[in-house]
Design a protein around this motif. Structure first.
Motif, PDB file in Angstrom:
ATOM      1  N   UNK A 107       0.848  -1.191   0.000  1.00 16.70           N
ATOM      2  CA  UNK A 107       0.000   0.000   0.000  1.00 16.70           C
ATOM      3  C   UNK A 107       0.883   1.240   0.000  1.00 16.70           C
ATOM      4  N   UNK A 108       0.433   2.212  -0.741  1.00 19.89           N
ATOM      5  CA  UNK A 108       1.173   3.485  -0.776  1.00 19.89           C
ATOM      6  C   UNK A 108       1.008   4.200   0.550  1.00 19.89           C
ATOM      7  N   UNK A 109       2.077   4.759   1.025  1.00 19.85           N
ATOM      8  CA  UNK A 109       2.052   5.488   2.287  1.00 19.85           C
ATOM      9  C   UNK A 109       1.824   6.965   1.974  1.00 19.85           C
TER      10      UNK A 109
END
Length: 111
Positions: A107-109
């Motif tokens: 998941x993109x932070x």
């Protein structure tokens, strides 16, 4: 045992004697706590069978046969599927069939 074919369908009586709960209970009472290896004729002579007319007996027995056939086919199919499952599991365990595992996408932070 012989039956008057104008009064009784022998196959239906056989089915009742072998599978009906009331018949099993009756035979257990007739045994009087002992073990009965064979049914004695004196015991059978006192048995009172529920006996509808021949047409109804034929309908009952026909339905019984259809249900028995369907149950047998379903049981055969279940056995076949269980064997197939075992074979597939074996193929997976020994690596004959490769298993591709998808890696989770990180998941993109936000930050």
């Amino acid at each position: 045992m012989t039956f008057d074919p104008e009064k009784a369908l022998p196959e239906l009586i056989c089915w009742q004697l072998n599978h009906a709960a009331w018949a099993n209970a009756w035979f257990r009472r007739a045994m009087q706590g002992g073990i009965m290896d064979a049914i004695q004729s004196s015991t059978l002579k006192t048995l009172q069978l529920p006996l509808p007319g021949l047409d109804e007996q034929a309908l009952i027995f026909d339905r019984y046969q259809k249900i028995t056939d369907r149950t047998r086919k379903d049981s055969d199919q279940l056995d076949k599927l269980r064997k197939q499952k075992l074979g597939l599991m074996q193929d997976l365990l020994i690596g004959k069939v490769p298993v591709q595992v998808d890696e989770p996408v990180p998941k993109a932070v936000n930050g």
